[in-house]
Design an enzyme around this catalytic site. Structure first.
Site, PDB file in Angstrom:
ATOM      1  N   GLY A  14       0.774  -1.239   0.000  1.00 34.18           N
ATOM      2  CA  GLY A  14       0.000   0.000   0.000  1.00 34.18           C
ATOM      3  C   GLY A  14       0.806   1.290   0.000  1.00 34.18           C
ATOM      4  CB  SER A  15       4.347   2.230  -0.525  1.00 32.54           C
ATOM      5  OG  SER A  15       4.651   1.712  -1.794  1.00 32.54           O
ATOM      6  CG  ASN A  16       2.373   3.078  -5.717  1.00 30.74           C
ATOM      7  OD1 ASN A  16       2.837   4.116  -6.190  1.00 30.74           O
ATOM      8  ND2 ASN A  16       2.966   1.907  -5.838  1.00 30.74           N
ATOM      9  CG  LEU A  93      -1.099  -8.463  -6.815  1.00 28.37           C
ATOM     10  CD1 LEU A  93      -0.342  -9.506  -6.001  1.00 28.37           C
ATOM     11  CD2 LEU A  93      -0.189  -7.872  -7.887  1.00 28.37           C
ATOM     12  CG  ASN A 110      -2.431  -0.935 -12.904  1.00 32.74           C
ATOM     13  OD1 ASN A 110      -2.362  -1.062 -11.662  1.00 32.74           O
ATOM     14  ND2 ASN A 110      -1.762  -1.719 -13.729  1.00 32.74           N
ATOM     15  CG  HIS A 112       3.173  -2.606 -14.957  1.00 35.32           C
ATOM     16  ND1 HIS A 112       2.682  -3.790 -14.445  1.00 35.32           N
ATOM     17  CD2 HIS A 112       4.254  -2.935 -15.688  1.00 35.32           C
ATOM     18  CE1 HIS A 112       3.431  -4.786 -14.867  1.00 35.32           C
ATOM     19  NE2 HIS A 112       4.404  -4.296 -15.620  1.00 35.32           N
ATOM     20  CG  ASP A 153       0.075  -4.906 -16.564  1.00 32.92           C
ATOM     21  OD1 ASP A 153      -0.438  -4.267 -15.638  1.00 32.92           O
ATOM     22  OD2 ASP A 153       0.687  -5.981 -16.406  1.00 32.92           O
ATOM     23  CD  GLU A 182       5.776   1.524  -8.627  1.00 32.72           C
ATOM     24  OE1 GLU A 182       4.621   1.329  -8.217  1.00 32.72           O
ATOM     25  OE2 GLU A 182       6.625   0.619  -8.673  1.00 32.72           O
TER      26      GLU A 182
END
Ligand code: GRF
Length: 207
Positions: A14-16, A93, A110, A112, A153, A182
């Site tokens: 969950g860092s993003n 995921l 998203n 990636h 993706d 990111e």
């Protein structure tokens, strides 16, 4: 002025998600607010971050639903209840189903951890991506924010950032270098989407 709700889907650390929530709070995504995070895994580290950030979090596991369509229907309903207009996948995921894409047309993003269209697709996630990049001998890697469509993706690319692949890199060291980028670019890709949504929302509400 009412804010545009952002919903985040996660499976892991969950860092993003945290980068998005903090960027919105700091005013780096003007008019945007992370309102709900949904995890498909009860043990996701993202849930601990959500608690610390005081962002509402829910867990829905696919096994508890009759079908994938029903699963996404429920998530979409929870987002809509909170007026979420933009959905960000952040280390999520699972493949999203067409019914979910129809609920948020062109409004699911998203991130990636590679330079798409290279190193994307089924099975290309987390350390598998970085392993493949290192094995290929590429001199650089990076990350990509794109609009989600029905293929893994795949949809239109909104932002990319590059990082060098250094001699002696491991999947972990490369992942850490990519992750910094990111966190930087995801909010910059969300910002114009929110601006667009704010503009259309205002038009709709002006008599
Ligand atoms: C990130 O590298 C993201 O690009 C990928 O999975 C990782 C998730 O990291 N899809 P986090 O859960 O946001 O910390």
């Amino acid at each position: 002025m009412p804010k545009i709700g952002i919903g985040v889907l996660v499976s892991g650390g969950g860092s993003n998600f945290q980068a998005l929530a903090e960027a919105a709070r700091k005013g780096e995504i003007p008019g945007g607010e992370v309102r709900l995070v949904v995890s498909n895994r009860p043990g996701a580290g993202a849930l601990v971050r959500a608690k610390a950030l005081e962002v509402e979090a829910l867990v829905f596991e696919p096994k508890d639903f009759a079908s994938r369509a029903a699963y996404y229907e429920r998530i979409g309903d929870e987002f809509k209840k909170r007026s979420v207009r933009l959905v960000c996948l952040a280390g999520f995921l699972m493949k999203v189903e067409p019914n979910f894409i129809r609920m948020f047309p062109g409004r699911i993003l998203n991130i990636h951890p590679a330079l798409l269209p290279r190193y994307g697709g089924k099975g290309m996630y987390g350390r598998f991506v970085h392993e493949a990049v290192i094995k290929s001998g590429d001199a650089e890697s990076g990350c990509t924010v794109h609009v989600v469509d029905e293929e893994f993706d795949h949809g239109p690319i909104l932002r990319q950032a590059r990082v060098p692949v250094l001699p002696g890199d491991t999947p972990e060291s490369l992942a850490a270098r990519v992750l910094v980028e990111e966190h930087r670019i995801y909010p910059t890709a969300v910002k114009p989407m929110i601006e667009k949504l704010l503009a259309t929302t205002n038009e709709e509400t002006v008599p």
